[in-house]
Write a protein that holds these residues in place. Sequence first.
Motif, PDB file in Angstrom:
ATOM      1  N   GLY A 166       0.826  -1.194   0.000  1.00 32.97           N
ATOM      2  CA  GLY A 166       0.000   0.000   0.000  1.00 32.97           C
ATOM      3  C   GLY A 166       0.858   1.240   0.000  1.00 32.97           C
ATOM      4  O   GLY A 166       2.060   1.190  -0.296  1.00 32.97           O
ATOM      5  N   HIS A 167       0.209   2.363   0.338  1.00 40.42           N
ATOM      6  CA  HIS A 167       0.877   3.657   0.339  1.00 40.42           C
ATOM      7  C   HIS A 167       0.319   4.462   1.505  1.00 40.42           C
ATOM      8  O   HIS A 167      -0.897   4.529   1.694  1.00 40.42           O
ATOM      9  CB  HIS A 167       0.607   4.382  -0.984  1.00 40.42           C
ATOM     10  N   ALA A 168       1.172   5.038   2.314  1.00 45.52           N
ATOM     11  CA  ALA A 168       0.706   5.777   3.489  1.00 45.52           C
ATOM     12  C   ALA A 168       1.737   6.802   3.906  1.00 45.52           C
ATOM     13  O   ALA A 168       2.928   6.500   3.943  1.00 45.52           O
ATOM     14  CB  ALA A 168       0.459   4.811   4.647  1.00 45.52           C
ATOM     15  N   LYS A 169       1.255   7.999   4.206  1.00 52.35           N
ATOM     16  CA  LYS A 169       2.174   9.017   4.694  1.00 52.35           C
ATOM     17  C   LYS A 169       2.497   8.789   6.158  1.00 52.35           C
ATOM     18  O   LYS A 169       3.614   8.983   6.608  1.00 52.35           O
ATOM     19  CB  LYS A 169       1.553  10.420   4.517  1.00 52.35           C
ATOM     20  N   ARG A 170       1.455   8.408   6.892  1.00 49.07           N
ATOM     21  CA  ARG A 170       1.626   8.028   8.292  1.00 49.07           C
ATOM     22  C   ARG A 170       1.011   6.644   8.441  1.00 49.07           C
ATOM     23  O   ARG A 170       0.040   6.311   7.756  1.00 49.07           O
ATOM     24  CB  ARG A 170       0.903   9.014   9.213  1.00 49.07           C
ATOM     25  N   LEU A 171       1.538   5.866   9.365  1.00 47.76           N
ATOM     26  CA  LEU A 171       0.994   4.533   9.597  1.00 47.76           C
ATOM     27  C   LEU A 171      -0.039   4.642  10.709  1.00 47.76           C
ATOM     28  O   LEU A 171       0.307   4.879  11.869  1.00 47.76           O
ATOM     29  CB  LEU A 171       2.124   3.570   9.967  1.00 47.76           C
ATOM     30  N   VAL A 172      -1.305   4.534  10.338  1.00 42.08           N
ATOM     31  CA  VAL A 172      -2.392   4.734  11.292  1.00 42.08           C
ATOM     32  C   VAL A 172      -3.040   3.393  11.609  1.00 42.08           C
ATOM     33  O   VAL A 172      -3.504   2.684  10.707  1.00 42.08           O
ATOM     34  CB  VAL A 172      -3.451   5.702  10.733  1.00 42.08           C
ATOM     35  N   CYS A 173      -3.077   3.034  12.883  1.00 44.50           N
ATOM     36  CA  CYS A 173      -3.710   1.780  13.273  1.00 44.50           C
ATOM     37  C   CYS A 173      -5.209   1.887  13.020  1.00 44.50           C
ATOM     38  O   CYS A 173      -5.854   2.855  13.439  1.00 44.50           O
ATOM     39  CB  CYS A 173      -3.442   1.500  14.754  1.00 44.50           C
ATOM     40  N   PRO A 174      -5.797   0.904  12.333  1.00 45.69           N
ATOM     41  CA  PRO A 174      -7.222   1.005  12.016  1.00 45.69           C
ATOM     42  C   PRO A 174      -8.128   0.895  13.244  1.00 45.69           C
ATOM     43  O   PRO A 174      -9.290   1.241  13.175  1.00 45.69           O
ATOM     44  CB  PRO A 174      -7.457  -0.187  11.064  1.00 45.69           C
ATOM     45  N   TYR A 175      -7.583   0.383  14.371  1.00 43.37           N
ATOM     46  CA  TYR A 175      -8.451   0.129  15.524  1.00 43.37           C
ATOM     47  C   TYR A 175      -8.804   1.439  16.254  1.00 43.37           C
ATOM     48  O   TYR A 175      -9.952   1.843  16.311  1.00 43.37           O
ATOM     49  CB  TYR A 175      -7.777  -0.866  16.457  1.00 43.37           C
ATOM     50  N   HIS A 176      -7.778   2.123  16.794  1.00 43.68           N
ATOM     51  CA  HIS A 176      -8.058   3.337  17.568  1.00 43.68           C
ATOM     52  C   HIS A 176      -7.298   4.545  17.031  1.00 43.68           C
ATOM     53  O   HIS A 176      -7.146   5.538  17.734  1.00 43.68           O
ATOM     54  CB  HIS A 176      -7.709   3.115  19.044  1.00 43.68           C
ATOM     55  N   ALA A 194      -1.913   9.657  19.730  1.00 47.31           N
ATOM     56  CA  ALA A 194      -2.621   8.609  20.463  1.00 47.31           C
ATOM     57  C   ALA A 194      -3.676   9.300  21.302  1.00 47.31           C
ATOM     58  O   ALA A 194      -3.421   9.698  22.437  1.00 47.31           O
ATOM     59  CB  ALA A 194      -1.654   7.818  21.337  1.00 47.31           C
ATOM     60  N   ARG A 195      -4.859   9.453  20.737  1.00 47.39           N
ATOM     61  CA  ARG A 195      -5.940  10.208  21.359  1.00 47.39           C
ATOM     62  C   ARG A 195      -6.190   9.755  22.793  1.00 47.39           C
ATOM     63  O   ARG A 195      -6.378   8.571  23.042  1.00 47.39           O
ATOM     64  CB  ARG A 195      -7.217  10.003  20.518  1.00 47.39           C
ATOM     65  N   GLY A 196      -6.154  10.688  23.704  1.00 48.25           N
ATOM     66  CA  GLY A 196      -6.525  10.401  25.090  1.00 48.25           C
ATOM     67  C   GLY A 196      -5.436   9.762  25.925  1.00 48.25           C
ATOM     68  O   GLY A 196      -5.647   9.498  27.106  1.00 48.25           O
ATOM     69  N   LEU A 197      -4.294   9.491  25.330  1.00 51.67           N
ATOM     70  CA  LEU A 197      -3.224   8.856  26.116  1.00 51.67           C
ATOM     71  C   LEU A 197      -2.762   9.833  27.190  1.00 51.67           C
ATOM     72  O   LEU A 197      -2.368  10.956  26.878  1.00 51.67           O
ATOM     73  CB  LEU A 197      -2.058   8.476  25.197  1.00 51.67           C
ATOM     74  N   PRO A 198      -2.818   9.421  28.474  1.00 48.56           N
ATOM     75  CA  PRO A 198      -2.434  10.343  29.552  1.00 48.56           C
ATOM     76  C   PRO A 198      -1.000  10.834  29.371  1.00 48.56           C
ATOM     77  O   PRO A 198      -0.133  10.096  28.886  1.00 48.56           O
ATOM     78  CB  PRO A 198      -2.542   9.479  30.812  1.00 48.56           C
ATOM     79  N   CYS A 209     -15.675   1.879  23.708  1.00 47.31           N
ATOM     80  CA  CYS A 209     -16.146   2.650  22.550  1.00 47.31           C
ATOM     81  C   CYS A 209     -15.090   3.665  22.115  1.00 47.31           C
ATOM     82  O   CYS A 209     -15.375   4.599  21.390  1.00 47.31           O
ATOM     83  CB  CYS A 209     -17.478   3.334  22.860  1.00 47.31           C
ATOM     84  N   TYR A 210     -13.852   3.414  22.562  1.00 45.58           N
ATOM     85  CA  TYR A 210     -12.731   4.270  22.152  1.00 45.58           C
ATOM     86  C   TYR A 210     -12.575   4.190  20.631  1.00 45.58           C
ATOM     87  O   TYR A 210     -12.153   5.147  19.993  1.00 45.58           O
ATOM     88  CB  TYR A 210     -11.483   3.773  22.892  1.00 45.58           C
ATOM     89  N   HIS A 211     -12.916   3.019  20.072  1.00 45.70           N
ATOM     90  CA  HIS A 211     -12.785   2.861  18.624  1.00 45.70           C
ATOM     91  C   HIS A 211     -14.024   3.345  17.865  1.00 45.70           C
ATOM     92  O   HIS A 211     -14.016   3.406  16.635  1.00 45.70           O
ATOM     93  CB  HIS A 211     -12.512   1.386  18.266  1.00 45.70           C
ATOM     94  N   CYS A 212     -15.113   3.702  18.582  1.00 45.13           N
ATOM     95  CA  CYS A 212     -16.377   4.000  17.892  1.00 45.13           C
ATOM     96  C   CYS A 212     -16.352   5.235  16.984  1.00 45.13           C
ATOM     97  O   CYS A 212     -16.899   5.188  15.872  1.00 45.13           O
ATOM     98  CB  CYS A 212     -17.510   4.129  18.903  1.00 45.13           C
ATOM     99  N   PRO A 213     -15.766   6.349  17.419  1.00 44.03           N
ATOM    100  CA  PRO A 213     -15.894   7.563  16.594  1.00 44.03           C
ATOM    101  C   PRO A 213     -15.452   7.347  15.152  1.00 44.03           C
ATOM    102  O   PRO A 213     -16.079   7.853  14.228  1.00 44.03           O
ATOM    103  CB  PRO A 213     -14.995   8.578  17.312  1.00 44.03           C
ATOM    104  N   THR A 214     -14.366   6.591  14.953  1.00 44.18           N
ATOM    105  CA  THR A 214     -13.904   6.398  13.573  1.00 44.18           C
ATOM    106  C   THR A 214     -14.388   5.086  12.981  1.00 44.18           C
ATOM    107  O   THR A 214     -14.635   5.002  11.780  1.00 44.18           O
ATOM    108  CB  THR A 214     -12.358   6.447  13.520  1.00 44.18           C
TER     109      THR A 214
END
Lengths: 402, 402, 402
Positions: A95-105, A118-122, B198-203
């Motif tokens: 494939g092709h990707a500028k950033r490697l984004v995990c599909p899960y979160h 990493a959204r919400g990571l303390p 539901c951390y994965h829900c928004p996307t």
Amino acid sequence: MTNLDELYAEYRPGWTLARPFYRDGAIFEAEAGRIFRQVWLFAGHECQIPQAGDYFTVEAGGDSIIVIRTEEGDVNALFNTCRHRGSKICTEERGHAKRLVCPYHRWAYGTDGALIAARGLPAEIDKSSLGLHRAHVRLTGGLIFVCAAGEPPDFDSVEAEFSALLDPHDLAGAKIAHTVEYELPANWKLVVENHRECYHCPTAHKEYSRIHYDTRLSSTAWKEEIEARTEACRTQWAVLGLDTENVTPTSSFTGAWWRANRTAFPAGHVTESPDGKPVAPLMGEFRQADMGTARAGTYPNFWMHATGDHAATMRLTPTGPESTWMRADWLVRADAVEGVDYEVERLIAFSDRVNREDRDLILGQAGGVSSSRYAPGPLVLGDESRVQHFLDWYMARMKETL
Amino acid sequence: MTNLDELYAEYRPGWTLARPFYRDGAIFEAEAGRIFRQVWLFAGHECQIPQAGDYFTVEAGGDSIIVIRTEEGDVNALFNTCRHRGSKICTEERGHAKRLVCPYHRWAYGTDGALIAARGLPAEIDKSSLGLHRAHVRLTGGLIFVCAAGEPPDFDSVEAEFSALLDPHDLAGAKIAHTVEYELPANWKLVVENHRECYHCPTAHKEYSRIHYDTRLSSTAWKEEIEARTEACRTQWAVLGLDTENVTPTSSFTGAWWRANRTAFPAGHVTESPDGKPVAPLMGEFRQADMGTARAGTYPNFWMHATGDHAATMRLTPTGPESTWMRADWLVRADAVEGVDYEVERLIAFSDRVNREDRDLILGQAGGVSSSRYAPGPLVLGDESRVQHFLDWYMARMKETL
Amino acid sequence: MTNLDELYAEYRPGWTLARPFYRDGAIFEAEAGRIFRQVWLFAGHECQIPQAGDYFTVEAGGDSIIVIRTEEGDVNALFNTCRHRGSKICTEERGHAKRLVCPYHRWAYGTDGALIAARGLPAEIDKSSLGLHRAHVRLTGGLIFVCAAGEPPDFDSVEAEFSALLDPHDLAGAKIAHTVEYELPANWKLVVENHRECYHCPTAHKEYSRIHYDTRLSSTAWKEEIEARTEACRTQWAVLGLDTENVTPTSSFTGAWWRANRTAFPAGHVTESPDGKPVAPLMGEFRQADMGTARAGTYPNFWMHATGDHAATMRLTPTGPESTWMRADWLVRADAVEGVDYEVERLIAFSDRVNREDRDLILGQAGGVSSSRYAPGPLVLGDESRVQHFLDWYMARMKETL
């Protein structure tokens, strides 16, 4: 590990391996840890990922690794496992990707593996400790090698030899014209052993034996012709500016786990094709069709032949104690047009046939070594000395204290 | 068991599990004995077996269990293994039988498991000791739960909460309008973990996130609307006679291994459908469409959403260390007519989509946690606290001395 | 081996085996070494390899064995594993060859297994030590038995009994009219147990029970007729020159692991067919249709019924702890012409039906014994005493110190 140690101790150089080596799950697991996650593996071709962000994935001892081109034009190798909950980052083979984004979160990493988002990571969790694990990468002659070990084995000699042999073919600037993939229900070492001897060639590979000198190397009747022909080619190629130190009649290994040499065709043949005639436009800066056969290979998973007009490579991936995934690629120059400059059928005819012939032989052997009455048999040294070379290397790796 | 004990000891709350928990056969076996044959499992719906003699079979930790309606209208659970030579008594997944007759030698059992007939069995062998082994059964809110343990865990709280939440939906008097079954090649715990956050829900679940407040619960911008809307619904439902103690903004677990609560929809939505509009006639004694979402679930194998017009349930069955059988049922009132009162496609559209989206995410995660470089990662607490809730419960069960 | 020894110790004669015996991989491996590579196995029919060089392959405890007719008319059994690199010599299930040539490197062996040619093998390696390993072979009544053990069990009594029973049917001079093969997903011992009792026949095999006395043997109401009919047939057959010592009402085992006896049909039936009427021309030198049923069988893999006009044989091969390969052959006299002298459909109708009925029963049992609640059940002695006979034999073999 006592049982494995006993098995290693029973190895007798010059004889084939004991039965468990070809079918046992514990040995398969040990091989993943002691060989496939420790040594350099051929991963693929530079020309598969020409642009920044182009990537493909490859397996090393059960681990998925992302091989990606960076903005700077380098190639990085990253373990394909998100540091959050372990999801695969790249679920496609390429494939092709500028950033490697995990599909899960949607955790996002740079092409160097650094965790960018990493959204919400303390805040108290250190982002810099959560980058993707990196594997080692080396490029040579257009080929990409990776190593999953913490401390990789030396690669400098391989790089130098492969570069000298393959750079004139310009594989980095080529394209993959065709790929054949298949699962072979046999242990991977049977595949390597098969490739390391031509004792079976005269009857099993009649076409191959006509185009190449391999089966005539030990014949005194042919000795003079082969030497003369090799010398003539060497002289001719030197005139064309080629480094000819690697030109030899044989294609033996030139290092502990690799080889890089160039052999001459019998007069009248200029490439690997059923009739020995060209099948594609000249590669690189070549000015004549007959550049002999550049042969390169590395234990445990790679070999290739490159001629003046194309290259055929083979990569193997163990998928179980009794199954191996095979991938064969054929490369031609990048601007060659299918249907005009080359036909796929004709391009692959020669080596695809050899691959099919070998597949049948290996399947038959896999069926036989599974018998309780199978026991190591004597290698016919001379003809099969290179099988011993491989088995000696293999056994040394397995017995090594890590 | 030393190795497993070491693995349990390494568990770190707030982090995901170590790699073997997602792929190891020994752990899978241990789970069958310590969890799936010990705890209460959702088996199916009362409405699947309305008549005396109706039965279906269900799997608990590798054991087949017959769930059958008796003449008295009770439900019994019997191990599906003849006491003679061990044959399966019921070889179909569902059926109807007055007596359970083994197809092999015609030994016959009552719906209570008692051995009634065994041709030629010598009188000195005590027939009463050869009844089918029985599992425990409990019914609540139209759902059937079974437990294969000798001494089952307490069920009274679950019964009370589920009954209060679900009785108004009258699932016992409903019918299954559609079923989707599939095998997911991933460990069952990845499936539960996925469902618990539901951390994965928004996307990953855009439609779901529009219809439900779940992804907005931690947003201060939405706090006021959610509370107001919840309070308004609670008042309205109380007027209609509903028990509203279980009405909450969140859908957290209400017990150690279960939950039962009702959430409000954003204004304008009345059910789980792509446009939030009804997809079937009102269930039970409901007099208005918007009854919010009744959410119930139990570790390790069940969750459901029930709205005013239908219910969607999910049951999982581990079939191997890396495979899980999923069964999704959609229920509507029994007298609803397909093609007139509801369309299957529209009925299932919303939750079937969520299930498919989750399946892809779980497959990707299964691929990644199998890497030798996978290691437990940090849960993003808040968003993923309920994953920890599940893992803590799981680990406590596994470490328990039986 | 401690665990297995404990399991053996738990065996209780008169009861079925414990659960692991029907599903455990370690027991399956032990059986290969203690039973299938130690005892005599039915391999096939002499008439499958009438000409010198005709061969077929057969499996014994995981080992492939070549059964080949020599120039002298003998039959040899050779392990199908090249002594060089272990390749299978014969990759087809049957064929014809003057010399056995390995397809890999063309090492060639005689029909006695001697290594004849090995290109390039150094003179110092002793060719005579590199012949194919040989298995033992015995022929009797047209049947071929092989034994992979170093020292085979005694076969003389079997040879004598089988010869007396079967020679008049001339199976060696017959032909295979039809073959049915299928994999049964169940442990092989469930297959043998099923064959060793007729307790299930009255309800499961209604047609079989009408044509044979088996299910009436223990009924006092039938005692007189069966004895009278047996005596009448014995007298009649003696007049025709048949050895009638083996004529009995029952078909119990006549030796520790074999049986050979002949039973009478109820009056009006002359062969095994749906209506009891002939389905093919008389075999051997028979001068009348009703020759009763010659029944022969050997633990662990063989049974057959031969009547005046045809024979039906069954061979089983374990392929895993929970799978067994079944091969059923139907033989008629060699000069019978299909479509003129016999119709395949009618020839196989009777016993193919029995085989299918048994297959379903065995599948159901396999499903049940896998339950954690399955435990050994009581055999109904009398009706199931021969199941105990088999299990006693089995357990003795497994416990034996080799």
